[in-house]
Design a protein around this motif. Sequence first.
Motif, short mmCIF file in Angstrom:
data_model
loop_
_atom_site.label_atom_id
_atom_site.label_comp_id
_atom_site.label_asym_id
_atom_site.label_seq_id
_atom_site.Cartn_x
_atom_site.Cartn_y
_atom_site.Cartn_z
N GLY A 42 0.81 -1.22 0.00
CA GLY A 42 0.00 0.00 0.00
C GLY A 42 0.84 1.26 0.00
N ASP B 133 -1.54 4.82 -10.34
CA ASP B 133 -2.08 3.86 -9.39
C ASP B 133 -1.76 2.45 -9.89
N GLN C 209 -9.80 1.37 -10.68
CA GLN C 209 -10.08 1.48 -9.26
C GLN C 209 -11.41 0.85 -8.86
N SER D 266 -9.49 -4.91 -7.52
CA SER D 266 -8.80 -3.73 -6.99
C SER D 266 -9.41 -3.32 -5.66
N TYR E 44 -7.46 -3.03 -2.12
CA TYR E 44 -7.51 -1.82 -1.30
C TYR E 44 -8.05 -2.12 0.10
#
Length: 73
Positions: free
Chosen positions: A13, A26, A35, A40, A44
């Motif tokens: 991260g 990213d 995203q 993804s 996250y």
Amino acid sequence: MMDKISLILVIIGALNWGSIGVFQFDLVAWLFGGQTAMISRIVYTLVALAGVWCISLLFRERSTLGDSSTRSN
């Protein structure tokens, strides 16, 4: 074992946030299709949970296994 996995995820991260900050790129989104892609979002979320887990590392007492003051000669 959980500590090591969490630290690895936190490092991932941190590297991702570094690439966003420096290069506006990213890496997680690029690898997994954006995203909003489900994978993804899972990555996250796992990184966030690992960060929460690592907060506990701040409040644990240091292990005495490697402490030379507790060893007998």
